[in-house]
Design a protein around this motif. Structure first.
Motif, PDB file in Angstrom:
ATOM      1  N   ILE A  15       0.568  -1.285   0.000  1.00 22.79           N
ATOM      2  CA  ILE A  15       0.457  -0.247   0.292  1.00 22.79           C
ATOM      3  C   ILE A  15       0.909   1.200   0.011  1.00 22.79           C
ATOM      4  CG2 ILE A  15      -1.670   1.226   1.448  1.00 22.79           C
ATOM      5  CD1 ILE A  15      -2.834  -1.225   2.414  1.00 22.79           C
ATOM      6  N   ILE A  16       2.040   1.210   1.026  1.00 28.86           N
ATOM      7  CA  ILE A  16       2.591   2.325   0.876  1.00 28.86           C
ATOM      8  C   ILE A  16       3.709   2.552  -0.528  1.00 28.86           C
ATOM      9  CG2 ILE A  16       4.861   3.709   1.640  1.00 28.86           C
ATOM     10  CD1 ILE A  16       4.690   1.739   4.414  1.00 28.86           C
ATOM     11  N   SER A  17       4.338   1.254  -1.175  1.00 31.72           N
ATOM     12  CA  SER A  17       4.814   1.212  -2.599  1.00 31.72           C
ATOM     13  C   SER A  17       3.791   1.930  -3.770  1.00 31.72           C
ATOM     14  CB  SER A  17       5.417   0.068  -3.165  1.00 31.72           C
ATOM     15  OG  SER A  17       3.739  -0.650  -3.210  1.00 31.72           O
ATOM     16  N   PHE A  18       2.483   1.538  -3.208  1.00 31.95           N
ATOM     17  CA  PHE A  18       1.167   2.734  -4.264  1.00 31.95           C
ATOM     18  C   PHE A  18       1.060   3.947  -4.455  1.00 31.95           C
ATOM     19  CE2 PHE A  18       0.719  -1.110  -6.390  1.00 31.95           C
ATOM     20  CZ  PHE A  18      -0.015  -2.735  -5.825  1.00 31.95           C
ATOM     21  N   ILE A  19       1.075   4.072  -3.352  1.00 26.89           N
ATOM     22  CA  ILE A  19       0.789   5.005  -2.321  1.00 26.89           C
ATOM     23  C   ILE A  19       2.332   6.874  -2.610  1.00 26.89           C
ATOM     24  CG2 ILE A  19       1.181   7.508  -1.201  1.00 26.89           C
ATOM     25  CD1 ILE A  19      -0.290   5.235   0.977  1.00 26.89           C
ATOM     26  N   GLY A  20       3.702   5.682  -3.235  1.00 25.95           N
ATOM     27  CA  GLY A  20       5.030   6.224  -3.643  1.00 25.95           C
ATOM     28  C   GLY A  20       4.772   6.506  -5.096  1.00 25.95           C
ATOM     29  N   LEU A  21       3.920   6.023  -5.693  1.00 25.85           N
ATOM     30  CA  LEU A  21       3.844   5.748  -7.095  1.00 25.85           C
ATOM     31  C   LEU A  21       3.096   6.527  -7.499  1.00 25.85           C
ATOM     32  CD1 LEU A  21       3.633   1.393  -7.721  1.00 25.85           C
ATOM     33  CD2 LEU A  21       5.561   2.807  -8.624  1.00 25.85           C
ATOM     34  N   LEU A  22       1.916   6.636  -6.378  1.00 28.67           N
ATOM     35  CA  LEU A  22       1.088   7.563  -7.270  1.00 28.67           C
ATOM     36  C   LEU A  22       2.005   8.781  -7.143  1.00 28.67           C
ATOM     37  CD1 LEU A  22      -2.575   6.854  -5.946  1.00 28.67           C
ATOM     38  CD2 LEU A  22      -2.263   7.177  -7.858  1.00 28.67           C
ATOM     39  N   LEU A  23       2.591   9.104  -6.251  1.00 35.94           N
ATOM     40  CA  LEU A  23       2.899  10.707  -6.079  1.00 35.94           C
ATOM     41  C   LEU A  23       4.199  11.168  -6.613  1.00 35.94           C
ATOM     42  CD1 LEU A  23       3.829  10.241  -2.202  1.00 35.94           C
ATOM     43  CD2 LEU A  23       2.207  12.139  -3.700  1.00 35.94           C
ATOM     44  N   ALA A  24       5.163   9.978  -7.398  1.00 38.32           N
ATOM     45  CA  ALA A  24       6.516   9.998  -8.163  1.00 38.32           C
ATOM     46  C   ALA A  24       5.464  10.148  -9.573  1.00 38.32           C
ATOM     47  CB  ALA A  24       6.754   9.012  -8.260  1.00 38.32           C
ATOM     48  N   GLY A  25       4.671   9.644  -9.986  1.00 39.92           N
ATOM     49  CA  GLY A  25       3.618   9.698 -11.298  1.00 39.92           C
ATOM     50  C   GLY A  25       2.612  10.817 -11.778  1.00 39.92           C
ATOM     51  N   LEU A  26       2.066  11.123 -10.662  1.00 41.86           N
ATOM     52  CA  LEU A  26       1.466  12.174 -11.281  1.00 41.86           C
ATOM     53  C   LEU A  26       2.220  14.138 -10.641  1.00 41.86           C
ATOM     54  CD1 LEU A  26      -1.853  10.311 -10.164  1.00 41.86           C
ATOM     55  CD2 LEU A  26      -0.892  10.674 -12.448  1.00 41.86           C
TER      56      LEU A  26
END
Lengths: 64, 160
Positions: B51-62
């Protein structure tokens, strides 16, 4: 496909890609990509570039 | 068209936070698998790390680049389209392979769990559904976009 002579016009004015990019409000990578035919600019950007060089869009950009 | 007004992205500083979260979640997940002995605890902590990685992906990607313009929008669009198309094709191919292997080997390879000798080996974060779904597509989009952007940065620097 499109071609352009932005590099030639830059050389005439003796300005760098970064200076041109700053003048029209884009990144240097954008100018590089346009010069090398990897990116076709929007109408707005094409008009800005042409206006900067004091030429018409047709003078700067043309179809292959 | 002023693309900067129409593209809703997070501030640039969120990108660094995103990458830090992704790195931390990987350490968290690997650490929980290596250190914890109880499978239920492993699953709980691994799921939390995911879940933490998905939040990180959203922040990095968007989040915005330092200078966001129509070229970065072009790269984002192209990367997103490639990622979605590739993941969909991969999903179809893997589904066909999974069905075929299930029939041939009697191993249940479809779904969230893998059964080996009637014992469930729960690997939800590695399941086909997760890898080829929205999460996998977003990871691929982020990788493609960053690689393409880095390539242009390198070409510009090499030309200089």
């Amino acid at each position: 496909m499109m071609k352009n002579n932005i590099r030639v016009e830059r050389a005439v004015l003796r300005i760098s890609q970064q200076e041109l990019a700053d003048a029209v409000g884009v990144s240097r990578q954008t100018i590089y990509a346009i010069e090398n035919g990897k990116f076709i600019p929007s109408t707005e950007l094409a008009l800005k570039l042409s206006a900067y060089f004091g030429k018409t869009v047709n003078d700067i950009f043309s179809l292959d | 068209m002023n693309t900067q007004k129409k593209l809703y992205l997070l501030p640039h500083r969120c990108q660094l936070i995103g990458w830090i979260l992704i790195g931390a979640s990987l350490v968290f997940v690997i650490g929980s698998i290596l250190i914890l002995k109880n499978e239920d605890e492993q699953f709980t902590y691994a799921a939390g790390g995911m879940i933490i990685s998905f939040i990180g992906l959203l922040l990095a990607g968007l989040s915005r680049e330092k200078q966001e313009d129509e070229f970065t929008v072009f790269l984002r669009t192209r990367s997103a389209l490639t990622a979605v198309a590739f993941m969909f094709a991969l999903k179809v191919v893997l589904a066909l392979i999974a069905v075929t292997l299930t029939e041939l080997t009697h191993l249940h390879l479809i779904g969230e769990e893998v059964f080996v000798n009637n014992r469930s080996v729960a690997v939800p974060f590695l399941s086909l559904k997760e890898m080829t779904g929205y999460g996998g597509a977003f990871i691929l989009y982020l990788l493609l976009y960053k690689i393409r952007l880095a390539r242009y940065y390198k070409e510009v620097n090499d030309e200089e």
